[in-house]
Design a protein around this motif. Structure first.
Motif, short mmCIF file in Angstrom:
data_model
loop_
_atom_site.label_atom_id
_atom_site.label_comp_id
_atom_site.label_asym_id
_atom_site.label_seq_id
_atom_site.Cartn_x
_atom_site.Cartn_y
_atom_site.Cartn_z
N ASP A 51 0.84 -1.21 0.00
CA ASP A 51 0.00 0.00 0.00
C ASP A 51 0.87 1.26 0.00
O ASP A 51 0.67 2.18 -0.79
CB ASP A 51 -0.91 0.03 1.23
N HIS A 52 1.84 1.29 0.91
CA HIS A 52 2.70 2.47 1.03
C HIS A 52 3.58 2.64 -0.20
O HIS A 52 3.87 3.77 -0.61
CB HIS A 52 3.55 2.36 2.30
N HIS A 57 4.78 5.65 -5.07
CA HIS A 57 4.91 5.65 -6.52
C HIS A 57 3.94 6.64 -7.16
O HIS A 57 4.29 7.35 -8.11
CB HIS A 57 4.65 4.24 -7.06
N ALA A 58 2.72 6.70 -6.63
CA ALA A 58 1.68 7.57 -7.20
C ALA A 58 1.78 9.01 -6.70
O ALA A 58 1.24 9.93 -7.33
CB ALA A 58 0.30 7.01 -6.88
N GLY A 59 2.44 9.21 -5.56
CA GLY A 59 2.53 10.55 -4.98
C GLY A 59 1.26 11.00 -4.31
O GLY A 59 1.03 12.20 -4.13
N GLU A 64 -6.92 8.38 -3.19
CA GLU A 64 -6.81 9.47 -4.17
C GLU A 64 -6.36 8.94 -5.53
O GLU A 64 -6.86 9.37 -6.57
CB GLU A 64 -5.83 10.52 -3.67
N ALA A 65 -5.41 8.00 -5.51
CA ALA A 65 -4.92 7.44 -6.77
C ALA A 65 -6.03 6.68 -7.49
O ALA A 65 -6.15 6.74 -8.72
CB ALA A 65 -3.74 6.51 -6.50
N LEU A 66 -6.85 5.98 -6.73
CA LEU A 66 -7.96 5.24 -7.33
C LEU A 66 -8.96 6.20 -7.97
O LEU A 66 -9.48 5.94 -9.06
CB LEU A 66 -8.64 4.39 -6.26
N LEU A 74 -3.92 1.95 -11.84
CA LEU A 74 -3.42 1.58 -10.52
C LEU A 74 -3.12 0.09 -10.45
O LEU A 74 -2.14 -0.34 -9.83
CB LEU A 74 -4.46 1.95 -9.46
N ARG A 75 -3.93 -0.72 -11.10
CA ARG A 75 -3.71 -2.17 -11.13
C ARG A 75 -2.38 -2.49 -11.82
O ARG A 75 -1.60 -3.32 -11.33
CB ARG A 75 -4.86 -2.86 -11.86
N GLU A 76 -2.11 -1.84 -12.94
CA GLU A 76 -0.86 -2.08 -13.66
C GLU A 76 0.35 -1.73 -12.80
O GLU A 76 1.34 -2.48 -12.75
CB GLU A 76 -0.84 -1.25 -14.95
N ALA A 77 0.26 -0.59 -12.11
CA ALA A 77 1.37 -0.17 -11.24
C ALA A 77 1.54 -1.14 -10.07
O ALA A 77 2.67 -1.49 -9.71
CB ALA A 77 1.11 1.24 -10.72
N ALA A 78 0.42 -1.58 -9.49
CA ALA A 78 0.49 -2.48 -8.34
C ALA A 78 1.12 -3.82 -8.71
O ALA A 78 1.95 -4.36 -7.96
CB ALA A 78 -0.91 -2.70 -7.76
N ILE A 79 0.76 -4.36 -9.87
CA ILE A 79 1.32 -5.63 -10.30
C ILE A 79 2.81 -5.49 -10.58
O ILE A 79 3.62 -6.37 -10.23
CB ILE A 79 0.56 -6.16 -11.53
#
Length: 203
Positions: A51-52, A57-59, A64-66, A74-79
């Motif tokens: 999560d952190h 990464h998203a700032g 808020e990122a969602l 967000l899914r692409e970044a999380a994976i």
């Protein structure tokens, strides 16, 4: 005269060297973060909080990122981030957290690369805990929980996703007390993919 501590007194000293990462997650309202940090401190393991890491990464916060970037981005970044975390060495303890719904499509990869531990509990207890959380803090702490949460049935899509983690977990625990859960996980680390290095330092 005050005796000086040994030169390595404050050195990083793991008690467990993992052969593969351990991914720790759980249903919303379960104390996965508290358990993860306590286990990391007890075992001296490198700790990654997904999560952190996503928020860094998203700032911005996960909520808020969602809202601003949308779930596909967000899914692409999380994976990408969880893949990087599982590949890093030394192997770490990875807290999955609220981002679990973002990486469900990578569950097969998690199973191949890491040991998965899942903390579960009664869904009805989760429902009431989440309702209270929303009343006190709004939607941000659990961004994938419908807001406002007014009926248990609203949780069904999320529960269906999280049930995959529970079904595929190498170890599934219901938490009654955090310290007990941490001790059980510490004892299970060798079976989950770790090797005990040294349980006690010379004193």
């Amino acid at each position: 005269m005050v005796e000086q501590p040994p030169s390595d007194y404050y050195d990083y000293y793991p008690t467990i060297a993992l052969e593969r990462p351990v991914v720790l997650g759980g249903i919303p309202s379960s104390p996965y973060r508290e358990v993860g940090h306590s286990l990391g401190a007890l075992a001296g393991l490198p700790l990654v909080d997904l999560d952190h890491w996503i928020e860094h990464h998203a700032g911005m916060s996960l909520w808020e990122a969602l809202q601003q970037k949308g779930e596909p981005v967000l899914r692409e970044a999380a994976i990408e981030l969880i893949t990087r975390a599982m590949a890093s060495r030394p192997c770490s303890l990875l807290i999955l957290g609220a981002a679990a719904p973002l990486v469900d499509t990578a569950l097969e990869q998690v199973q191949k690369s890491a040991a998965l531990v899942w903390l579960h509990g009664p869904p009805t207890a989760m429902y009431w805990a989440l309702r209270q959380e929303q009343q006190e803090k709004g939607p941000q702490p659990s961004p994938f929980v419908p807001f406002p949460l007014e009926r248990f049935e609203q949780l069904n899509p999320l529960l269906q996703t999280l049930r995959l983690y529970q079904q595929q977990a190498d170890l599934c625990l219901e938490v009654f007390e955090v310290r007990e859960t941490v001790n059980r996980l510490f004892a299970a680390l060798s079976d989950l993919g770790g090797a005990v290095v040294d349980e006690f330092r010379d004193v």
